[in-house]
Structure formats: structure tokens, C-alpha cells
Design an enzyme around this catalytic site. Structure first.
Site, PDB file in Angstrom:
ATOM      1  CE  LYS A  11       7.469  15.140  14.151  1.00 17.31           C
ATOM      2  NZ  LYS A  11       8.791  15.676  13.713  1.00 17.31           N
ATOM      3  CE1 TYR A  51       8.777  20.375  16.384  1.00 19.89           C
ATOM      4  CE2 TYR A  51       6.671  20.506  15.254  1.00 19.89           C
ATOM      5  CZ  TYR A  51       7.685  19.758  15.840  1.00 19.89           C
ATOM      6  OH  TYR A  51       7.588  18.378  15.875  1.00 19.89           O
ATOM      7  CG  PHE A  59      14.336  22.861   9.447  1.00 18.56           C
ATOM      8  CD1 PHE A  59      13.390  22.677  10.445  1.00 18.56           C
ATOM      9  CD2 PHE A  59      15.680  22.813   9.793  1.00 18.56           C
ATOM     10  CE1 PHE A  59      13.761  22.449  11.763  1.00 18.56           C
ATOM     11  CE2 PHE A  59      16.070  22.584  11.116  1.00 18.56           C
ATOM     12  CZ  PHE A  59      15.107  22.404  12.102  1.00 18.56           C
ATOM     13  NE  ARG A  87      14.837  12.979  21.357  1.00 19.76           N
ATOM     14  CZ  ARG A  87      14.705  13.986  20.495  1.00 19.76           C
ATOM     15  NH1 ARG A  87      13.556  14.680  20.447  1.00 19.76           N
ATOM     16  NH2 ARG A  87      15.652  14.311  19.681  1.00 19.76           N
ATOM     17  CB  THR A  93      16.374  14.314  13.745  1.00 15.01           C
ATOM     18  OG1 THR A  93      16.555  14.617  15.133  1.00 15.01           O
ATOM     19  CG2 THR A  93      15.412  15.293  13.123  1.00 15.01           C
ATOM     20  NE  ARG A 104      11.814  11.013  14.570  1.00 11.12           N
ATOM     21  CZ  ARG A 104      12.280  11.956  15.358  1.00 11.12           C
ATOM     22  NH1 ARG A 104      13.506  11.869  15.856  1.00 11.12           N
ATOM     23  NH2 ARG A 104      11.524  12.990  15.674  1.00 11.12           N
ATOM     24  CG  ASN A 114      11.010  13.376  11.884  1.00  9.36           C
ATOM     25  OD1 ASN A 114       9.880  13.787  12.130  1.00  9.36           O
ATOM     26  ND2 ASN A 114      12.093  13.873  12.446  1.00  9.36           N
ATOM     27  CG  HIS A 117       7.431  15.910  18.999  1.00  9.30           C
ATOM     28  ND1 HIS A 117       8.475  16.786  18.844  1.00  9.30           N
ATOM     29  CD2 HIS A 117       7.017  16.028  20.288  1.00  9.30           C
ATOM     30  CE1 HIS A 117       8.668  17.418  20.000  1.00  9.30           C
ATOM     31  NE2 HIS A 117       7.796  16.980  20.891  1.00  9.30           N
ATOM     32  CD  GLU A 128       7.456  19.379  23.380  1.00  6.67           C
ATOM     33  OE1 GLU A 128       8.476  19.973  22.938  1.00  6.67           O
ATOM     34  OE2 GLU A 128       7.366  18.139  23.417  1.00  6.67           O
TER      35      GLU A 128
END
Ligand code: ATP
Ligand code: MG
Length: 139
Positions: A11, A51, A59, A87, A93, A104, A114, A117, A128
Site C-alpha cells: 500500500k 474496495y 472509513f 493472511r 488489520t 503489518r 497498514n 493487502h 482482485e
């Protein structure tokens, strides 16, 4: 049976902080192979579409601004049990809740910024990946 591909983005905060190399190293060392990759930037419209599942969340506006605020790295990754294992590698998150040694925990600044993704299902990994890459760009 679980699939062997997932989709990730490094990100804008992590790109800005020069963490691309460190994050890719962790991804490779965890056993993922890169099957497609590009350095690009999302428009507001594209970030909003990516998203869209979060459209009703408070948010959402902040998320779209942030994700379109600078360049990102998008990639398709391959490994057995890719979605679940990735993950685990990225952690929770909220980086304050992420386990030690996760991407993270090491690289993320906040719940909004964060660092990475990771797709949350095989179906979303496919959707995606297709959002960023044509069939010809996947190896
Ligand atoms: P991602 O989908 O980016 O891998 P995730 O699956 O861990 O993250 P989601 O619930 O899908 O988390 O939220 C998507 C993204 O929205 C988060 O990664 C984060 O950038 C942002 N986000 C989630 N919750 C918040 C919040 N409470 N405040 C600000 N931003 C948030
Ligand atoms: Mg998610």
C-alpha cells in the site's frame, strides 16, 4: 480444497517508506512465488471500485483517499493454501493487534495505513487479480 493463489498490494504508506524490498523479501522467504507484479497507482474511481464491499463502512472515504494517494505494488502470489497462509504472514488489520514477526507488525503504521493487502478468499483472490492483470500478464 483451498486454492494456491492470492492477491496482494503493497500500500501507499509502505511504498512511500521504502519498504517494498523488505516486504517482498518476507513474502519470498515465506515460500510465495510472484506470478504477476506491477508498480502502479489507483485513481480514486479505481480505489473506490476495488474496495466497493466497504462502501457502507465509516472509513470508506478515508480508505479511498489513502489508497489513491500514492503508488502501490500489485502482485499475484502462488503457494499451497495461499490465501490463508498469506493472511497469517501479514497479521491482523490493526498493526497493534498483529502478531510479532508479521508484515503489518513490522511495517504498518496504523489500522488505515497498514502496509499490505491480502485477499480474504479464493474467490476474491481471483476477482482482485483480474482487477489488475490480464490473462497474458499472469505466469
Ligand atoms: P485488506 O482487505 O486491505 O487486506 P483486511 O482484510 O485486514 O485488509 P478489511 O476489513 O478488509 O481488512 O479492511 C480493508 C482496509 O480498510 C484495511 O486494510 C484498512 O486499510 C482499512 N480499514 C479497516 N478498518 C478500518 C478502520 N477502523 N479505520 C480506518 N481504516 C480501516
Ligand atoms: Mg479485506
Amino acid at each position: 480444497m483451498s486454492g494456491n493463489r492470492t492477491f496482494t498490494m503493497i500500500k501507499p504508506d509502505a511504498v512511500e517508506n521504502n519498504y517494498i524490498g523488505g516486504i517482498l523479501k518476507m513474502i519470498n522467504e515465506a515460500g510465495f512465488r510472484i506470478k504477476a507484479m506491477k508498480f502502479t497507482r489507483l485513481t480514486k474511481e479505481a480505489a473506490g471500485a476495488f474496495y466497493a464491499v466497504h462502501k457502507e463502512r465509516p472509513f470508506y472515504g478515508e480508505l479511498v483517499e489513502y489508497m489513491s494517494g500514492g503508488p502501490i505494488v500489485a502482485a499475484i502470489l502462488e503457494k499451497d493454501n495461499a490465501v490463508e497462509d498469506f493472511r497469517k504472514l501479514i497479521g491482523a488489520t490493526n498493526p497493534e493487534e498483529a502478531e510479532e514477526g508479521t508484515i503489518r507488525k513490522i511495517y504498518a503504521k496504523s489500522i488505515a495505513a497498514n502496509a499490505v493487502h491480502g485477499s480474504d478468499s479464493d474467490e476474491n483472490a481471483e476477482i482482485e487479480g483480474s482487477f489488475f492483470f490480464s490473462q497474458l500478464e499472469r505466469f
